[in-house]
Each structure stands twice: as structure tokens, then as C-alpha cells.
Design an enzyme around this catalytic site. Structure first.
Site, PDB file in Angstrom:
ATOM      1  N   SER A 213      -1.896 -32.168  24.145  1.00 14.58           N
ATOM      2  CA  SER A 213      -0.801 -31.193  24.282  1.00 14.58           C
ATOM      3  C   SER A 213      -1.254 -29.811  23.856  1.00 14.58           C
ATOM      4  O   SER A 213      -2.036 -29.677  22.917  1.00 14.58           O
ATOM      5  CB  SER A 213       0.342 -31.648  23.356  1.00 14.58           C
ATOM      6  OG  SER A 213       1.329 -30.665  23.228  1.00 14.58           O
ATOM      7  N   HIS A 215       1.112 -27.840  22.809  1.00  8.74           N
ATOM      8  CA  HIS A 215       2.275 -27.536  21.960  1.00  8.74           C
ATOM      9  C   HIS A 215       3.297 -26.662  22.705  1.00  8.74           C
ATOM     10  O   HIS A 215       3.994 -25.840  22.114  1.00  8.74           O
ATOM     11  CB  HIS A 215       1.820 -26.848  20.666  1.00  8.74           C
ATOM     12  CG  HIS A 215       2.712 -27.118  19.485  1.00  8.74           C
ATOM     13  ND1 HIS A 215       2.310 -27.830  18.388  1.00  8.74           N
ATOM     14  CD2 HIS A 215       4.002 -26.760  19.222  1.00  8.74           C
ATOM     15  CE1 HIS A 215       3.290 -27.885  17.495  1.00  8.74           C
ATOM     16  NE2 HIS A 215       4.336 -27.238  17.986  1.00  8.74           N
ATOM     17  N   ASP A 246       1.585 -34.027  27.406  1.00  5.90           N
ATOM     18  CA  ASP A 246       2.775 -33.227  27.714  1.00  5.90           C
ATOM     19  C   ASP A 246       2.373 -31.815  28.095  1.00  5.90           C
ATOM     20  O   ASP A 246       1.203 -31.442  28.045  1.00  5.90           O
ATOM     21  CB  ASP A 246       3.805 -33.264  26.566  1.00  5.90           C
ATOM     22  CG  ASP A 246       3.427 -32.420  25.354  1.00  5.90           C
ATOM     23  OD1 ASP A 246       2.526 -31.565  25.436  1.00  5.90           O
ATOM     24  OD2 ASP A 246       4.052 -32.614  24.301  1.00  5.90           O
ATOM     25  N   GLY A 247       3.381 -31.027  28.512  1.00  3.00           N
ATOM     26  CA  GLY A 247       3.175 -29.620  28.865  1.00  3.00           C
ATOM     27  C   GLY A 247       3.595 -29.318  30.287  1.00  3.00           C
ATOM     28  O   GLY A 247       2.906 -29.695  31.235  1.00  3.00           O
ATOM     29  N   ARG A 250       7.910 -31.207  34.890  1.00  2.00           N
ATOM     30  CA  ARG A 250       9.258 -30.907  35.405  1.00  2.00           C
ATOM     31  C   ARG A 250       9.720 -31.906  36.460  1.00  2.00           C
ATOM     32  O   ARG A 250      10.913 -31.978  36.769  1.00  2.00           O
ATOM     33  CB  ARG A 250       9.290 -29.488  36.024  1.00  2.00           C
ATOM     34  CG  ARG A 250       8.868 -28.386  35.068  1.00  2.00           C
ATOM     35  CD  ARG A 250       9.894 -28.177  33.950  1.00  2.00           C
ATOM     36  NE  ARG A 250       9.470 -27.151  33.008  1.00  2.00           N
ATOM     37  CZ  ARG A 250       8.864 -27.400  31.835  1.00  2.00           C
ATOM     38  NH1 ARG A 250       8.599 -28.650  31.451  1.00  2.00           N
ATOM     39  NH2 ARG A 250       8.528 -26.418  31.028  1.00  2.00           N
ATOM     40  N   ARG A 270      11.347 -28.995  27.234  1.00  2.00           N
ATOM     41  CA  ARG A 270      12.268 -28.028  27.852  1.00  2.00           C
ATOM     42  C   ARG A 270      13.257 -28.697  28.813  1.00  2.00           C
ATOM     43  O   ARG A 270      14.454 -28.386  28.763  1.00  2.00           O
ATOM     44  CB  ARG A 270      11.472 -26.899  28.529  1.00  2.00           C
ATOM     45  CG  ARG A 270      10.826 -25.956  27.498  1.00  2.00           C
ATOM     46  CD  ARG A 270       9.880 -24.968  28.154  1.00  2.00           C
ATOM     47  NE  ARG A 270       9.262 -24.043  27.219  1.00  2.00           N
ATOM     48  CZ  ARG A 270       8.161 -24.305  26.503  1.00  2.00           C
ATOM     49  NH1 ARG A 270       7.556 -25.473  26.578  1.00  2.00           N
ATOM     50  NH2 ARG A 270       7.671 -23.386  25.685  1.00  2.00           N
TER      51      ARG A 270
HETATM   52  C1  LIG Z   1      11.827 -24.968  21.345  1.00  2.00           C
HETATM   53  C2  LIG Z   1      10.637 -25.849  21.095  1.00  2.00           C
HETATM   54  C3  LIG Z   1      10.437 -26.395  19.831  1.00  2.00           C
HETATM   55  C4  LIG Z   1       9.325 -27.216  19.590  1.00  2.00           C
HETATM   56  N1  LIG Z   1       9.159 -27.754  18.345  1.00  2.00           N
HETATM   57  C5  LIG Z   1       8.092 -28.571  18.103  1.00  2.00           C
HETATM   58  C6  LIG Z   1       7.911 -29.174  16.830  1.00  2.00           C
HETATM   59  O1  LIG Z   1       8.708 -28.998  15.905  1.00  2.00           O
HETATM   60  N2  LIG Z   1       6.818 -29.964  16.661  1.00  2.00           N
HETATM   61  C7  LIG Z   1       5.905 -30.196  17.667  1.00  2.00           C
HETATM   62  O2  LIG Z   1       4.934 -30.920  17.465  1.00  2.00           O
HETATM   63  N3  LIG Z   1       6.053 -29.636  18.880  1.00  2.00           N
HETATM   64  C8  LIG Z   1       7.126 -28.833  19.120  1.00  2.00           C
HETATM   65  N4  LIG Z   1       7.279 -28.291  20.362  1.00  2.00           N
HETATM   66  C9  LIG Z   1       6.303 -28.617  21.423  1.00  2.00           C
HETATM   67  C10 LIG Z   1       6.710 -29.869  22.189  1.00  2.00           C
HETATM   68  O3  LIG Z   1       6.662 -31.023  21.387  1.00  2.00           O
HETATM   69  C11 LIG Z   1       5.854 -30.140  23.432  1.00  2.00           C
HETATM   70  O4  LIG Z   1       4.505 -30.267  23.062  1.00  2.00           O
HETATM   71  C12 LIG Z   1       5.986 -29.092  24.542  1.00  2.00           C
HETATM   72  O5  LIG Z   1       7.159 -28.342  24.435  1.00  2.00           O
HETATM   73  C13 LIG Z   1       5.948 -29.798  25.890  1.00  2.00           C
HETATM   74  O6  LIG Z   1       6.093 -28.905  26.936  1.00  2.00           O
HETATM   75  P1  LIG Z   1       7.468 -28.723  27.763  1.00  2.00           P
HETATM   76  O7  LIG Z   1       8.459 -28.083  26.860  1.00  2.00           O
HETATM   77  O8  LIG Z   1       7.045 -27.814  28.871  1.00  2.00           O
HETATM   78  O9  LIG Z   1       7.902 -30.074  28.240  1.00  2.00           O
HETATM   79  C14 LIG Z   1       8.396 -27.468  20.625  1.00  2.00           C
HETATM   80  C15 LIG Z   1       8.618 -26.924  21.899  1.00  2.00           C
HETATM   81  C16 LIG Z   1       9.718 -26.136  22.145  1.00  2.00           C
HETATM   82  C17 LIG Z   1       9.929 -25.577  23.538  1.00  2.00           C
END
Ligand SMILES: Cc1cc2nc3c(=O)[nH]c(=O)nc-3n(C[C@H](O)[C@H](O)[C@H](O)COP(=O)(O)O)c2cc1C
Length: 319
Positions: A213, A215, A246-247, A250, A270
Site C-alpha cells: 500500500s 497509504h 490497496d490504493g 474503484r 475512499r
Molecule cells: C481519510 C483517510 C484516513 C486514513 N487513515 C488511515 C489510518 O489511520 N491508518 C492507515 O494505516 N491507513 C489509513 N489510510 C489509508 C488507507 O488505509 C488505505 O491504505 C488507502 O486509503 C487505500 O486507498 P483508497 O482510499 O484509494 O481505497 C487512510 C486513508 C484515508 C483516505
């Protein structure tokens, strides 16, 4: 509501609530645009004749799921999006046969969420004050978490645009990971692995799984997409580590591409935030079920009866 409707309504609702910026990426915003470009750069090779009837169900680290589509770690915006947002999220995920993955901050009602009869993963950040990590692990285990996640990639905290969100973090050493491993009684998942080197160290530390990921673009600018590194990571992980990717996922086609490149599970954040904003727990269920149904629809026509039968010969790289 269709997936497209859930996404559009959810995006409009987050704009209206002034929360849409929380979904932006760090600094230049490169990561989110790049995620889409990489996912779109693969096409699918169908094999229609003798297509099997596919079943999306999987079992990973003792957890049975209706499909490989799961929540990735997140807490922060959820209570702002909907009242009792984490409970609504959990209910929607349970109805879809998926799992709940909590991020930062740890939900105050973690034990209640764990009692909702769905698998629950709880994440810790690599806080500079190491005692905090061990306290969190104790809290997660008392609450009844199914797996524990550790964000190895938040070593410099997190950032959205130019704004720091979480600070006070520092890189973890292999020795510290081994110490953490000794405390964790359930499966331990290291989140944010993007190289064969870190995957090898995760295996050495006896982690049970990794999340490949970037993140969601909340840590470093210019990180690659999981699809670009899954090959080298799968080679190291072999049967030693479960792989979540992940990432920017959609559509079911995005899920399928990650599975074909070696992921066991595929995470979304998201889309679930949009689903929750659009229609509460029913929107959450709709997102996971919609992605699972799109995955099922494609799988058989590529020749895969189960997610495990997907492989990279089913993808054509290129423009
Ligand atoms: C608003 C928001 C908050 C997030 N908070 C965390 C978190 O607290 N810990 C973490 O490991 N990843 C966090 N992430 C990352 C997600 O776990 C994930 O890796 C990523 O959002 C996946 O992509 P996507 O949003 O496009 O599906 C966060 C992502 C977003 C958008």
C-alpha cells in the site's frame, strides 16, 4: 443504488460537509493520479469457451469472507461523516460478509465493534514513544481484535496536502518488530510494504501478512502503486505472508488486477467513505457487494473459478 451512484452521491455529501479535503493526497497529489494511471495500464485477456461458474468466497488467515474485497484501515473521518459512523460501517461490512479495519484514532467503542460478529482489525502507528505501541496492542487484544495491524510506513507520520495529520512517529527496526511479534497473540499484519526488502524483513519478523500500500497518498509523495511492486513482493512472500493490496480501487476490474498480480485480499477506503456518506450502512454494504459482484462477473470469463485461480497471464500490460 449502483456503485457509480453511491460514489457520486457520497462525493457530493462530503463536499457539502466540508470533509472532501480529507481524501486528498500529500503535497503535489501525484499518488492518487498515478494510482489510476497504473490500474488503467492493464487490460484483461478473456477466455470465454468453457468458462467456469465463479465463486468469490475466500479464507485468509482463518477468516472466511464473501469476497476478497475488504475495508482498509481508517477511522478519522468516519464519525464526522455519520452519527455512530463506525458502527454503521461495521454493520454494512458484516452484511456484505467482509471485515472492519480500524485506523487512527482507535475507536472508543472498539470492544463493542468486536462484539458485532464480524472480523475486526485494529491498527497501531509506529509512535516514537514505543510504550504507546505496546499499550495499544494490549488494548486491542483485550477488546477482542481478530488481527492487529502495524503501520510501518507512517514512520514520518501522515500528511494531507501540506498539513501534518499525525506526528510523533519513528521508523521501526527489525529487532523492535520481533519484540512486538512476541506480544501479539493473533495474526500480525505489517501495513505499507512496497519493496521485496521490507517483505523479507516482515517474514523474518514472523508477521503473518502485509498490506502492499502507498497509504492512499497520506505519507510520502511519489510512492508507486501496489501493482508495480506485487511481483517482487509475491516472490519473497511466497506462502509465508498473506498479501493485502490497496490504493485507488474503484471497480471490480481493479480488484481483479491486484488479485491476478498476487494479492490475497484487496482493500478500499475512499469508496466506503462515499458509500457511508451516501446511504449509511446500506451504502457501505452496497460498495463491498457491488465490487464483489463486478469481480465475479469478470472472473469466470477470464477462466477463474475462484480468486486463487487468477494469475498474471490474464492481464495484458501496456497502454
Ligand atoms: C481519510 C483517510 C484516513 C486514513 N487513515 C488511515 C489510518 O489511520 N491508518 C492507515 O494505516 N491507513 C489509513 N489510510 C489509508 C488507507 O488505509 C488505505 O491504505 C488507502 O486509503 C487505500 O486507498 P483508497 O482510499 O484509494 O481505497 C487512510 C486513508 C484515508 C483516505
Amino acid at each position: 443504488m449502483t456503485l457509480g451512484e453511491l460514489y457520486a452521491e457520497g462525493q457530493a455529501a462530503l463536499e457539502e460537509k466540508g470533509l472532501a479535503w480529507l481524501l486528498n493526497a500529500v503535497e503535489t497529489g501525484f499518488v492518487l493520479e498515478h494510482d489510476r494511471r497504473v490500474l488503467d495500464s492493464y487490460t484483461l485477456k478473456p477466455r470465454y469457451i468453457d468458462a467456469p461458474l465463479p465463486d468469490t468466497a475466500v479464507e485468509v488467515l482463518g477468516v472466511e469472507l464473501a469476497s476478497p474485497v475488504v475495508m482498509s484501515a481508517v477511522t478519522m473521518p468516519i464519525p464526522k461523516i455519520a452519527e455512530h459512523g463506525m458502527s454503521q460501517m461495521a454493520e454494512g461490512l458484516r452484511e456484505a460478509g467482509s471485515l472492519l479495519w480500524c485506523g487512527t484514532p482507535v475507536p472508543a467503542n472498539l470492544a463493542e465493534l468486536c462484539a458485532l460478529e464480524l472480523p475486526v482489525v485494529a491498527n497501531a502507528k509506529p509512535f516514537r514513544e514505543r510504550g504507546r505501541i505496546f499499550e495499544m496492542i494490549e488494548q486491542f487484544q483485550k477488546a477482542g481484535a481478530t488481527w492487529i495491524g502495524l503501520e510501518i510506513d507512517a514512520a514520518e507520520g501522515t500528511k494531507i496536502g501540506d498539513q501534518a495529520m499525525v506526528a510523533d512517529c519513528a521508523p521501526l527496526s527489525l529487532a523492535e518488530l520481533r519484540e512486538i511479534r512476541r506480544e501479539v497473540q493473533c495474526p500480525l499484519i505489517l501495513k505499507g510494504v512496497l519493496s521485496a526488502e521490507d517483505a523479507a524483513k516482515a517474514a523474518e519478523a514472523e508477521a503473518d501478512g502485509i498490506v502492499v500500500s502507498n497509504h492512499g497518498g497520506h505519507t510520502l509523495d511519489y510512492l508507486p502503486h501496489a501493482l508495480q511492486v506485487l511481483d517482487e513482493i509475491r516472490a519473497v512472500a511466497r506462502d509465508r505472508l498473506a498479501i493485502v493490496a490497496d490504493g485507488g480501487i474503484r471497480r471490480g476490474s481493479d480488484v481483479l488486477k491486484c488479485l491476478a498480480m498476487g494479492a490475497d485480499l484487496v482493500g478500499v477506503v475512499r469508496p466506503l467513505l462515499w458509500g457511508l456518506a451516501a446511504d449509511g450502512s446500506e451504502g457501505v454494504r452496497g460498495v463491498i457487494s457491488g465490487l464483489g459482484e463486478e469481480l465475479r462477473r469478470i472472473m469466470g470469463l477470464l477462466g477463474a473459478a475462484s480468486p486463487r485461480e487468477l494469475n498474471r497471464t490474464m492481464l495484458i500490460p501496456g497502454p
